[in-house]
Write a protein that holds these residues in place. Structure first.
Motif, PDB file in Angstrom:
ATOM      1  N   UNK A 173       0.536  22.792  -4.244  1.00  0.00           N
ATOM      2  CA  UNK A 173      -0.424  21.944  -5.077  1.00  0.00           C
ATOM      3  C   UNK A 173      -0.361  20.521  -4.447  1.00  0.00           C
ATOM      4  N   UNK A 174       0.463  20.191  -3.882  1.00  0.00           N
ATOM      5  CA  UNK A 174       0.478  18.999  -2.893  1.00  0.00           C
ATOM      6  C   UNK A 174      -0.550  19.030  -1.959  1.00  0.00           C
ATOM      7  N   UNK A 175      -0.502  19.920  -1.071  1.00  0.00           N
ATOM      8  CA  UNK A 175      -1.564  20.235  -0.210  1.00  0.00           C
ATOM      9  C   UNK A 175      -2.928  20.007  -0.603  1.00  0.00           C
ATOM     10  N   UNK A 176      -3.001  20.747  -1.642  1.00  0.00           N
ATOM     11  CA  UNK A 176      -4.396  20.670  -2.332  1.00  0.00           C
ATOM     12  C   UNK A 176      -4.794  19.212  -2.585  1.00  0.00           C
ATOM     13  N   UNK A 177      -3.775  18.398  -3.173  1.00  0.00           N
ATOM     14  CA  UNK A 177      -4.335  17.335  -3.680  1.00  0.00           C
ATOM     15  C   UNK A 177      -4.600  16.318  -2.401  1.00  0.00           C
ATOM     16  N   UNK A 178      -3.985  16.397  -1.332  1.00  0.00           N
ATOM     17  CA  UNK A 178      -4.130  15.593  -0.176  1.00  0.00           C
ATOM     18  C   UNK A 178      -5.463  15.952   0.444  1.00  0.00           C
ATOM     19  N   UNK A 179      -5.944  17.249   0.298  1.00  0.00           N
ATOM     20  CA  UNK A 179      -7.252  17.672   0.995  1.00  0.00           C
ATOM     21  C   UNK A 179      -8.350  17.339   0.166  1.00  0.00           C
TER      22      UNK A 179
ATOM     23  N   UNK B 185      -2.478   7.550 -11.041  1.00  0.00           N
ATOM     24  CA  UNK B 185      -3.286   8.744 -11.619  1.00  0.00           C
ATOM     25  C   UNK B 185      -4.620   7.944 -11.826  1.00  0.00           C
ATOM     26  N   UNK B 186      -4.673   6.820 -12.016  1.00  0.00           N
ATOM     27  CA  UNK B 186      -6.182   6.232 -12.210  1.00  0.00           C
ATOM     28  C   UNK B 186      -6.806   5.935 -10.987  1.00  0.00           C
ATOM     29  N   UNK B 187      -6.194   6.381  -9.647  1.00  0.00           N
ATOM     30  CA  UNK B 187      -6.962   5.668  -8.359  1.00  0.00           C
ATOM     31  C   UNK B 187      -7.302   6.980  -7.680  1.00  0.00           C
ATOM     32  N   UNK B 188      -8.414   6.928  -7.135  1.00  0.00           N
ATOM     33  CA  UNK B 188      -8.983   8.150  -6.317  1.00  0.00           C
ATOM     34  C   UNK B 188      -7.950   8.444  -5.236  1.00  0.00           C
ATOM     35  N   UNK B 189      -7.297   7.414  -4.619  1.00  0.00           N
ATOM     36  CA  UNK B 189      -6.426   7.731  -3.365  1.00  0.00           C
ATOM     37  C   UNK B 189      -5.058   8.010  -3.959  1.00  0.00           C
ATOM     38  N   UNK B 190      -4.864   8.089  -5.323  1.00  0.00           N
ATOM     39  CA  UNK B 190      -3.433   8.311  -5.823  1.00  0.00           C
ATOM     40  C   UNK B 190      -3.038   9.807  -5.917  1.00  0.00           C
ATOM     41  N   UNK B 191      -1.975   9.971  -5.463  1.00  0.00           N
ATOM     42  CA  UNK B 191      -1.404  11.226  -5.473  1.00  0.00           C
ATOM     43  C   UNK B 191      -0.338  11.182  -6.617  1.00  0.00           C
ATOM     44  N   UNK B 192      -0.415  11.959  -7.554  1.00  0.00           N
ATOM     45  CA  UNK B 192       0.645  12.063  -8.804  1.00  0.00           C
ATOM     46  C   UNK B 192       1.625  12.949  -8.630  1.00  0.00           C
ATOM     47  N   UNK B 193       2.756  12.553  -7.948  1.00  0.00           N
ATOM     48  CA  UNK B 193       3.688  13.647  -7.586  1.00  0.00           C
ATOM     49  C   UNK B 193       4.376  14.062  -8.808  1.00  0.00           C
ATOM     50  N   UNK B 194       4.522  13.376 -10.043  1.00  0.00           N
ATOM     51  CA  UNK B 194       5.254  13.757 -11.237  1.00  0.00           C
ATOM     52  C   UNK B 194       4.133  14.857 -11.930  1.00  0.00           C
ATOM     53  N   UNK B 195       2.828  14.514 -11.705  1.00  0.00           N
ATOM     54  CA  UNK B 195       2.040  15.400 -12.461  1.00  0.00           C
ATOM     55  C   UNK B 195       2.163  16.810 -11.646  1.00  0.00           C
ATOM     56  N   UNK B 196       2.150  16.685 -10.386  1.00  0.00           N
ATOM     57  CA  UNK B 196       2.216  17.996  -9.556  1.00  0.00           C
ATOM     58  C   UNK B 196       3.367  18.585  -9.893  1.00  0.00           C
ATOM     59  N   UNK B 197       4.483  17.922  -9.839  1.00  0.00           N
ATOM     60  CA  UNK B 197       5.989  18.563 -10.336  1.00  0.00           C
ATOM     61  C   UNK B 197       6.100  18.932 -11.703  1.00  0.00           C
ATOM     62  N   UNK B 198       5.220  18.581 -12.561  1.00  0.00           N
ATOM     63  CA  UNK B 198       5.369  18.884 -13.943  1.00  0.00           C
ATOM     64  C   UNK B 198       6.528  18.197 -14.335  1.00  0.00           C
ATOM     65  N   UNK B 199       6.914  16.902 -14.354  1.00  0.00           N
ATOM     66  CA  UNK B 199       8.168  16.376 -14.382  1.00  0.00           C
ATOM     67  C   UNK B 199       8.130  14.949 -14.213  1.00  0.00           C
ATOM     68  N   UNK B 200       8.766  14.281 -15.206  1.00  0.00           N
ATOM     69  CA  UNK B 200       8.640  12.680 -15.144  1.00  0.00           C
ATOM     70  C   UNK B 200       9.758  12.011 -14.152  1.00  0.00           C
ATOM     71  N   UNK B 201      10.419  12.821 -13.521  1.00  0.00           N
ATOM     72  CA  UNK B 201      11.359  12.510 -12.665  1.00  0.00           C
ATOM     73  C   UNK B 201      12.727  11.806 -13.088  1.00  0.00           C
TER      74      UNK B 201
END
Length: 361
Positions: free
Chosen positions: A192-198, A157-173
């Motif tokens: 949500x994933x598509x938006x983050x990747x764009x 989450x701290x990286x500009x190129x990071x995609x926080x899948x758990x944040x997008x899923x609202x679940x820690x896994x």
């Protein structure tokens, strides 16, 4: 104002959308920037749909106007007018950019508000999201692995190129992964994933090493395939550091969050049920006797935490749970990926290594 076909910009910018589909449609799939202000509720839409099948489109349109008129129409009109004022750069959206968004657009125009719509509606936006995921995931991926409590999500989450899948899923896994926010539908998660990747165009994506699903949300097949082929950096934190991170995340923050949301008594009960459910969900894997032992420790820890605020007693069930269940399970999975591991280090070392990787790009 002009209607739009700029679907990727809508996704990327979390553009406000006044989604006039029925609530059931919205729950099945929606865009990140959308608010649901339906032209017809679920029962009204069902009645119009039945009429359409039996008597055709003109009869269905007449019924729709009969169902949404007078005071009811005015109530919905006021909600649309307010949303337009609050989101002057937004768009109307319905299922296919058809009658519903055009009717609302016309009604708004009659009230002096010229508000554009999304040509093709949600259906074409959804298709654009699916295509964006496939296209953007052609870039290289780097995965962050490590046992529970290693700080993997923080690093991502701290990286500009990071995609926080758990944040997008609202679940820690994990079985304790539920958050206070309900998970979205599968389609909404993918949108949500598509938006983050764009939102950015890095040389490589940084993602946490996940299983096939995060709670109720499944990773898209293309993402699972790409992750299986990607290199892995493993965070190896000291056990004590992991315990402190888990204490903060699951016992301190979660208890405070439940109490803040529900009040002292109801919030505490919700927090206690959250922890009980997490352990109960894996009872068969633990074995029923071990589950009973850990549950007893959990109940004692909850009593102590409620009385004194001290969370240390939770370690009596958390430590064996990590040592006997979560850590062996993850290390077994990691052994199967041994050839893909390109770095090992503690949290700070991994953070420094990641910064160097980004600087080399």
């Amino acid at each position: 104002m002009n209607d739009t076909t700029d679907y990727l910009t809508i996704l990327r910018d979390t553009t406000p959308l006044i989604d006039v589909r029925a609530p059931v449609e919205f729950q099945q799939g929606a865009l990140p920037g959308a608010i649901n202000l339906p032209l017809m509720n679920d029962s009204e839409r069902a009645a119009v749909g039945t009429c359409y099948k039996k008597a055709g489109p003109e009869a269905a349109l007449r019924l729709g106007h009969q169902l949404v008129q007078g005071e009811l129409r005015e109530q919905r009109m006021q909600a649309w007018l307010q949303a337009c004022a609050q989101n002057p750069r937004g768009y109307l959206c319905c299922a296919r950019g058809g009658q519903r968004s055009h009717i609302v657009q016309q009604w708004l125009r009659e009230r002096g508000v010229d508000y554009p719509l999304v040509t093709g509606g949600y259906k074409i936006l959804r298709q654009a999201a699916i295509e964006a995921i496939h296209q953007r995931l052609q870039r290289p991926l780097l995965l962050i692995g490590g046992c529970t409590g290693s700080g993997k999500t923080l690093l991502v989450a701290s990286r500009r190129n990071g995609i926080d899948l758990e944040g997008l899923a609202r679940h820690r896994g994990s079985s304790f992964g539920r958050t206070l926010q309900a998970q979205l539908s599968q389609a909404s998660f993918e949108n949500q994933l598509a938006a983050a990747l764009l939102k950015t165009s890095p040389t490589f994506w940084l993602l946490e090493d996940e299983g096939h699903a995060i709670g109720a949300n499944h990773l898209p097949a293309i993402l699972r395939e790409r992750m299986a082929q990607s290199p892995l950096a493993v965070v190896e934190e000291p056990f004590e550091q992991r315990l402190e991170r888990l204490r903060n995340d699951y016992f301190l923050q979660m208890s405070q969050a439940f109490i803040q949301r529900d009040g002292e008594e109801a919030g505490w009960q919700a927090y206690a049920e959250y922890l009980r459910h997490g352990l109960f969900a894996i009872r068969r894997r633990l074995g029923l006797q071990r589950f009973a032992q850990l549950s007893a420790h959990q109940e004692e820890a909850l009593i102590q935490q409620q009385r004194t605020g001290n969370t240390s007693a939770h370690f009596a069930w958390l430590v064996p749970l990590l040592e006997e269940y979560y850590d062996p399970m993850y290390r077994y999975q990691l052994e199967k990926r041994a050839k893909d591991i390109i770095f090992r280090g503690n949290f700070d070392e991994t953070a420094a290594w990641l910064a160097a990787q980004n600087n080399q790009q």
